[in-house]
Enzyme design. Structure first.
Site, mmCIF file in Angstrom:
data_model
loop_
_atom_site.group_PDB
_atom_site.id
_atom_site.type_symbol
_atom_site.label_atom_id
_atom_site.label_comp_id
_atom_site.label_asym_id
_atom_site.label_seq_id
_atom_site.Cartn_x
_atom_site.Cartn_y
_atom_site.Cartn_z
ATOM 1 N N GLU A 38 -25.352 50.096 -26.133
ATOM 2 C CA GLU A 38 -26.476 51.197 -25.822
ATOM 3 C C GLU A 38 -25.676 52.572 -25.735
ATOM 4 O OE1 GLU A 38 -29.018 52.550 -25.801
ATOM 5 O OE2 GLU A 38 -30.394 52.067 -24.285
ATOM 6 N N ASP A 39 -26.231 53.676 -25.925
ATOM 7 C CA ASP A 39 -25.606 54.950 -25.531
ATOM 8 C C ASP A 39 -25.650 55.086 -24.375
ATOM 9 O OD1 ASP A 39 -28.146 55.256 -25.732
ATOM 10 O OD2 ASP A 39 -28.278 57.020 -26.717
ATOM 11 N N PHE A 79 -28.712 65.581 -17.953
ATOM 12 C CA PHE A 79 -28.858 65.412 -19.348
ATOM 13 C C PHE A 79 -27.430 65.796 -20.141
ATOM 14 C CE2 PHE A 79 -30.657 65.990 -23.461
ATOM 15 C CZ PHE A 79 -31.189 65.071 -23.662
ATOM 16 N N VAL A 80 -27.158 64.808 -20.857
ATOM 17 C CA VAL A 80 -25.895 64.924 -21.571
ATOM 18 C C VAL A 80 -26.197 64.783 -23.264
ATOM 19 C CG1 VAL A 80 -24.280 64.303 -19.725
ATOM 20 C CG2 VAL A 80 -25.374 62.434 -21.417
HETATM 21 P P1 IMP Z 1 -33.917 54.631 -20.274
HETATM 22 O O1 IMP Z 1 -34.815 53.769 -21.014
HETATM 23 O O2 IMP Z 1 -34.488 55.343 -19.344
HETATM 24 O O3 IMP Z 1 -32.658 53.880 -19.794
HETATM 25 O O4 IMP Z 1 -33.366 55.488 -21.371
HETATM 26 C C1 IMP Z 1 -32.399 55.288 -22.271
HETATM 27 C C2 IMP Z 1 -32.584 56.343 -23.738
HETATM 28 O O5 IMP Z 1 -32.985 57.554 -23.411
HETATM 29 C C3 IMP Z 1 -31.191 56.331 -24.038
HETATM 30 O O6 IMP Z 1 -30.809 55.191 -25.074
HETATM 31 C C4 IMP Z 1 -30.954 57.613 -24.607
HETATM 32 O O7 IMP Z 1 -31.449 57.449 -26.027
HETATM 33 C C5 IMP Z 1 -32.094 58.287 -23.999
HETATM 34 N N1 IMP Z 1 -31.437 59.356 -22.873
HETATM 35 C C6 IMP Z 1 -31.458 59.080 -21.604
HETATM 36 N N2 IMP Z 1 -30.833 59.869 -21.031
HETATM 37 C C7 IMP Z 1 -30.364 60.890 -22.029
HETATM 38 C C8 IMP Z 1 -29.498 62.031 -21.982
HETATM 39 O O8 IMP Z 1 -28.640 62.228 -20.780
HETATM 40 N N3 IMP Z 1 -29.103 62.515 -23.017
HETATM 41 C C9 IMP Z 1 -29.502 62.013 -24.291
HETATM 42 N N4 IMP Z 1 -30.502 60.972 -24.348
HETATM 43 C C10 IMP Z 1 -30.723 60.340 -23.154
#
Ligand code: IMP
Length: 189
Positions: free
Chosen positions: A111-112, A164-165
């Site tokens: 995961e990123d 945000f990154v």
């Molecule tokens: P989660 O389900 O809230 O954990 O969000 C995960 C997904 O949201 C990641 O796989 C990213 O694609 C996107 N995401 C969350 N934070 C960022 C950020 O700071 N920059 C870019 N994409 C983000």
């Protein structure tokens, strides 16, 4: 405003009118990804694991991570989404599934970034139901908000502040994925 890029020497980057400052350089990222690859090699060298890269954000990380993995492995991709622009939509949808059989396989989810953890929580549940031999998760970045949906992330590249990154595969409305380092937003508009 058009996106403006600069060299890799640590200057500000502007994307869709938002400004981003350097957080991790290309060299720092490369070093950490190699460390993660070595740890995974130690654990999975004899298991021929299946890396499952979550698209789109993890494609750059996954490409480097599998090359830092020094043993046989397979790679698959799944596309999930919960984001629109810089705000989570609160919904997780499977957009593109995996075709490889998962039962009895050693799975490594790539995961990123783990923000709320919602995406992973949903996806790991799905994977567990496929009865893999083992399941672990590698996230390039993790925010403190990750505790909202508690998920086990065994390997984390970097823990970062709740900002945000972009860069290294991560985008802001489509831009920034090709930056070799990681940048954090400097101002909220
Ligand atoms: P989660 O389900 O809230 O954990 O969000 C995960 C997904 O949201 C990641 O796989 C990213 O694609 C996107 N995401 C969350 N934070 C960022 C950020 O700071 N920059 C870019 N994409 C983000």
């Amino acid at each position: 405003m058009p996106p403006s890029f600069n060299d890799d020497s640590g200057n500000l980057v502007q994307l869709h009118g938002l400004r981003f400052a350097p957080l991790f350089s290309e060299a720092q990222v490369r070093h950490r990804v190699r460390e993660l690859g070595a740890l995974l090699t130690e654990r999975y060298a004899d298991e021929c694991p299946l890396f499952i890269s979550i698209l789109s954000g993890a494609f750059v990380f996954a490409a480097d991570l599998i090359r830092a993995f020094q043993a046989p492995c397979e790679v698959s991709f799944v596309k999930l989404s919960s984001y629109s622009g810089a705000k989570s939509t609160g919904q997780v949808q499977t957009v593109m599934g995996i075709d490889a059989p998962l039962e009895g396989r050693h799975l490594i989810v790539v995961e990123d970034i783990v923000d709320t953890g919602r995406t992973l929580h949903f996806f790991l549940e799905y994977l567990r139901a496929q009865r893999p031999a083992s399941l672990c998760t590698v996230a390039f970045l993790r925010k403190p908000t990750a505790a909202i949906f508690p998920v086990a992330v065994e390997y984390v590249g970097f823990d970062i502040p709740d900002r945000f990154v972009v860069g290294y595969g991560l985008d802001y409305d489509g831009l920034g994925r090709n930056l070799p380092g990681v940048y954090q937003q400097t101002e909220v508009e």
